[in-house]
Scaffold this motif. Structure first.
Motif, mmCIF file in Angstrom:
data_model
loop_
_atom_site.group_PDB
_atom_site.id
_atom_site.type_symbol
_atom_site.label_atom_id
_atom_site.label_comp_id
_atom_site.label_asym_id
_atom_site.label_seq_id
_atom_site.Cartn_x
_atom_site.Cartn_y
_atom_site.Cartn_z
ATOM 1 N N ILE A 166 -15.167 19.318 -24.697
ATOM 2 C CA ILE A 166 -13.976 19.302 -25.533
ATOM 3 C C ILE A 166 -13.238 17.995 -25.267
ATOM 4 O O ILE A 166 -13.030 17.627 -24.108
ATOM 5 C CB ILE A 166 -13.075 20.511 -25.214
ATOM 6 C CG1 ILE A 166 -13.781 21.808 -25.635
ATOM 7 C CG2 ILE A 166 -11.734 20.395 -25.931
ATOM 8 C CD1 ILE A 166 -13.004 23.059 -25.328
ATOM 9 N N PRO A 167 -12.881 17.259 -26.315
ATOM 10 C CA PRO A 167 -12.204 15.976 -26.104
ATOM 11 C C PRO A 167 -10.964 16.133 -25.226
ATOM 12 O O PRO A 167 -10.193 17.080 -25.380
ATOM 13 C CB PRO A 167 -11.836 15.526 -27.526
ATOM 14 C CG PRO A 167 -12.760 16.278 -28.419
ATOM 15 C CD PRO A 167 -13.044 17.576 -27.744
ATOM 16 N N GLU A 168 -10.805 15.206 -24.307
ATOM 17 C CA GLU A 168 -9.625 15.228 -23.451
ATOM 18 C C GLU A 168 -8.438 14.670 -24.230
ATOM 19 O O GLU A 168 -8.528 13.602 -24.834
ATOM 20 C CB GLU A 168 -9.869 14.401 -22.195
ATOM 21 C CG GLU A 168 -8.723 14.448 -21.203
ATOM 22 C CD GLU A 168 -9.022 13.688 -19.932
ATOM 23 O OE1 GLU A 168 -8.111 13.507 -19.118
ATOM 24 O OE2 GLU A 168 -10.189 13.261 -19.762
ATOM 25 N N VAL A 169 -7.354 15.391 -24.238
ATOM 26 C CA VAL A 169 -6.159 14.967 -24.980
ATOM 27 C C VAL A 169 -5.013 14.759 -23.997
ATOM 28 O O VAL A 169 -4.960 15.368 -22.925
ATOM 29 C CB VAL A 169 -5.758 16.011 -26.045
ATOM 30 C CG1 VAL A 169 -6.831 16.128 -27.110
ATOM 31 C CG2 VAL A 169 -5.521 17.379 -25.415
ATOM 32 N N GLN A 170 -4.074 13.876 -24.381
ATOM 33 C CA GLN A 170 -2.948 13.565 -23.502
ATOM 34 C C GLN A 170 -1.914 14.684 -23.526
ATOM 35 O O GLN A 170 -1.736 15.374 -24.528
ATOM 36 C CB GLN A 170 -2.324 12.226 -23.907
ATOM 37 C CG GLN A 170 -1.678 12.207 -25.287
ATOM 38 C CD GLN A 170 -0.238 12.677 -25.280
ATOM 39 O OE1 GLN A 170 0.441 12.619 -24.259
ATOM 40 N NE2 GLN A 170 0.233 13.158 -26.435
ATOM 41 N N ASP A 171 -1.254 14.866 -22.417
ATOM 42 C CA ASP A 171 -0.187 15.859 -22.341
ATOM 43 C C ASP A 171 1.065 15.242 -21.705
ATOM 44 O O ASP A 171 1.839 15.939 -21.040
ATOM 45 C CB ASP A 171 -0.640 17.078 -21.542
ATOM 46 C CG ASP A 171 -1.103 16.726 -20.136
ATOM 47 O OD1 ASP A 171 -1.085 15.528 -19.786
ATOM 48 O OD2 ASP A 171 -1.481 17.633 -19.382
ATOM 49 N N GLU A 172 1.256 13.931 -21.936
ATOM 50 C CA GLU A 172 2.419 13.236 -21.388
ATOM 51 C C GLU A 172 3.543 13.094 -22.415
ATOM 52 O O GLU A 172 4.721 13.025 -22.027
ATOM 53 C CB GLU A 172 2.020 11.851 -20.877
ATOM 54 C CG GLU A 172 1.008 11.898 -19.741
ATOM 55 C CD GLU A 172 0.643 10.508 -19.235
ATOM 56 O OE1 GLU A 172 1.363 9.548 -19.607
ATOM 57 O OE2 GLU A 172 -0.349 10.387 -18.499
ATOM 58 N N TYR A 173 3.178 13.046 -23.691
ATOM 59 C CA TYR A 173 4.175 12.846 -24.748
ATOM 60 C C TYR A 173 4.079 13.968 -25.774
ATOM 61 O O TYR A 173 2.990 14.480 -26.075
ATOM 62 C CB TYR A 173 3.992 11.482 -25.428
ATOM 63 C CG TYR A 173 4.240 10.315 -24.508
ATOM 64 C CD1 TYR A 173 5.509 9.746 -24.396
ATOM 65 C CD2 TYR A 173 3.206 9.796 -23.739
ATOM 66 C CE1 TYR A 173 5.736 8.681 -23.545
ATOM 67 C CE2 TYR A 173 3.428 8.727 -22.880
ATOM 68 C CZ TYR A 173 4.692 8.175 -22.785
ATOM 69 O OH TYR A 173 4.923 7.127 -21.925
#
Length: 609
Positions: A259-266
């Motif tokens: 599963i594509p890694e997605v950002q969770d910072e913004y």
């Protein structure tokens, strides 16, 4: 005596070391292996046989005989067996023992040279007589780990054939043969119009892939890119009179390999600014959900689930945190595929009969998705005399599901909503109660209301049903006029009817339906195809050296297809899925096509000795 031995050892302290060295020498020599050489010839006339493969059994060590049939190979320590193999000759295993020279004579493999394969129109031919590429796969090799669609199991089995499972359930697999995707499917010599979901893998004896127009020319323009021939199982003789076969398998599916890694910072927003008011652009960048908002660092911001002041109607700011990390992983479930098959077969010198029934149940990795397939197949043959034979086959297939997911690009796709554009400011577990309190049946809950949708709302309220009944069968008569002349007639029917409906709930958004007022749609399709063939076969030796095999025949193909699509133009009453509930006049479309084709064909094989 003991003192004498001790003194002797002291005077010759090197003697034990020398003794151990002498004992180890044979072992060291054995560990280094040895060279075996020899000559390979034919068993018939002792002529040299170049190109023979020589392999040390159980290892990757091997060599090939040169132009004179000579070979030389290093036999590793502990290895004792050499395997000699060559196309058209029977393989041979030889124990090397302590020999350094091994000469081998290979005999021709008569069974391999006279292998018979099924070609176009179900005509069996010797493989050595073919002037085109053909490859055969046994059906029993593809049922150890069953696929709901049998054609998917051919992936990696045939040179030049690429098979990719369709991303959408119940669509035909993405099959390409030498780059061409328009392939013909043939069952027991008769072309069928199939999405390949109506075939049970337990009923298939062999798959034969005809590569290119030369291989499938007898099918006319439909076979221009090649064909996949399927031969079904028949009843066989059994000492007990009949046999029963039962198969059952269960597989678990964890979904994606990665599963594509997605950002969770913004979080959502634009230029670092976000404030939720109505999710439709009424706040600060709270519509269309672009992920260019402030960092998810715990700052206080009005969000989609922030408490609303009952007096002012203003949302109370709450901590801005990455609550939705790994949303997709937590949303997907473990898929299950169960397959059950039972078959009864019988036969003797007069008849053969086989009956088979299969049931497939698949639970999808997306919540509230499933598929059921029921299949019945009966094949029979009867010999009225040595000259007259009758054969028939009937296959019934039923596919039904109350809901299957949409995988197209857009807000109607879970992946689009959760991975492509979804942020980490919302928790998928909080979306299970997908109706807004006080607005049940009217308004879903989500972090945005301009383009995207609650994934659980999509799974349980946006329902896409599918029901298809598929039937094909044939009856044929074959009569031997003489020992070398045979005539046959066959008629075959392929027919299916498909019904799909779609319930688009109020507040569900897709491209082109921006008002989110719901819809109801029905899609009906029907196909009927009949192929009737007459075939004359000639097979005779002309003198002691020549053989002539010839086929000539004709075909009448009748084809009829019609479809009807009807949809509302938004709903008056939410949740009432009928055409009478259309807010605006319904839209309806229909299509009808008919075709009849007359064909003639022939095939001629001449062989010398």
């Amino acid at each position: 005596m003991q003192n004498h031995l001790q003194n002797a050892c002291r005077r010759r302290s090197w003697s034990p070391l020398l003794l151990w060295g002498l004992l180890l020498l044979p072992g060291l020599a054995a560990a280094q292996g040895r060279t075996v050489r020899g000559r390979i010839t034919t068993a018939g006339d002792d002529s040299p046989l170049p190109g023979v493969s020589v392999i040390v059994k159980g290892s990757t060590v091997g060599t090939t005989a040169d132009g004179g049939g000579n070979y030389s190979i290093n036999l590793p320590a502990g290895s004792q067996t050499l395997v000699y193999s060559f196309i058209g000759f029977a393989s041979q295993e030889v124990e090397a023992g302590d020999r350094e020279v091994i000469d081998v004579r290979l005999a021709e493999d008569v069974e391999s040279l006279s292998e018979v394969v099924v070609t176009a129109l179900g005509i069996p031919k010797d493989k050595k007589t073919l002037g085109y590429a053909i490859q055969e796969v046994k059906g029993q090799d593809l049922v150890k780990a069953r696929e709901p669609n049998p054609i998917n199991a051919l992936a990696g089995k045939v040179a030049g054939l690429t098979v990719g499972a369709s991303p959408e359930l119940l669509r035909r697999p993405q099959v390409a043969l030498r780059g061409n995707t328009d392939l013909l499917y043939v069952v027991d010599g008769v072309p069928i119009n199939s999405d390949t979901w109506n075939l049970s893998p337990d009923d298939i004896e062999t798959y034969t892939v005809l590569k290119g127009p030369a291989a499938s020319a007898l099918y006319g323009f439909r076979g221009k890119n090649g064909a996949i021939l399927i031969t079904t199982k028949r009843g066989t003789r059994d000492p007990r009179g009949f046999s029963v076969e039962v198969n059952s398998s269960t597989m678990l599916d964890r979904g994606f390999l990665a599963i594509p890694e997605v950002q969770d910072e913004y979080g959502p927003g634009d230029h670092g600014v976000y404030e939720f008011v109505d999710g439709r652009g009424g706040g600060k960048n709270d519509g269309d959900y672009d992920i260019w908002g402030p960092p998810l660092d715990g700052r206080l911001l009005p969000q989609y689930d922030s408490p609303v002041d009952p007096v002012t109607g203003v949302r109370t700011p709450t901590p801005w945190l990455p609550r939705g990390k790994d949303n997709l992983r937590r949303y997907l479930q473990t898929g299950v595929l169960t397959t059950h098959n039972a078959a009864v077969s019988a036969g003797n010198e007069k008849y053969d009969l086989r009956f088979s029934t299969s049931y497939v149940h698949q639970k999808g990795i997306v919540p509230n998705t499933k598929l059921n397939i029921v299949n019945f197949n009966v094949t029979t043959g009867y010999n009225f005399s040595d000259r007259l034979r009758f054969e028939a086959n009937l296959n019934y297939n039923r596919q039904f599901t109350p809901n299957y997911p949409d995988v197209n690009y857009g807000p109607n796709s879970m992946i689009y909503n959760m991975v492509t554009w979804g942020g980490a400011d919302w928790n998928v577990d909080d979306m299970r109660n997908y109706w807004q309190p006080g607005k049940e049946g009217i308004q879903q809950v989500y972090a945005e209301y301009q383009r995207y949708n609650n994934p659980y709302f999509m799974a349980y309220e946006w329902l896409r049903g599918h029901r298809k009944t598929d039937l094909y069968g044939y009856a044929s008569v074959r009569y031997k006029l003489t020992s070398f002349l045979e005539v046959s007639g066959r008629t075959q029917v392929t027919t299916w009817d498909l019904f799909r409906n779609e319930k688009l709930p109020v507040s569900m958004g897709t491209y082109g339906r921006d008002e989110r007022l719901g819809d109801y749609r029905e899609d009906r399709r029907n196909l009927f195809e009949n192929n009737t063939d007459v075939l004359l076969k000639f097979d005779r030796n002309v003198g002691p050296d020549f053989n002539v095999k010839a086929w000539a025949g004709g075909n009448l193909r009748t084809w009829n297809f019609n479809s009807a699509f009807t949809t509302t133009d938004y709903l008056n009453v939410p949740g009432l899925y009928t055409f009478a509930n259309s807010r605006n006049p319904i839209r309806a479309y229909n299509y009808d096509a008919k075709m009849q084709v007359l064909s003639g064909y022939y095939s001629l094989d001449l062989s010398f000795r």
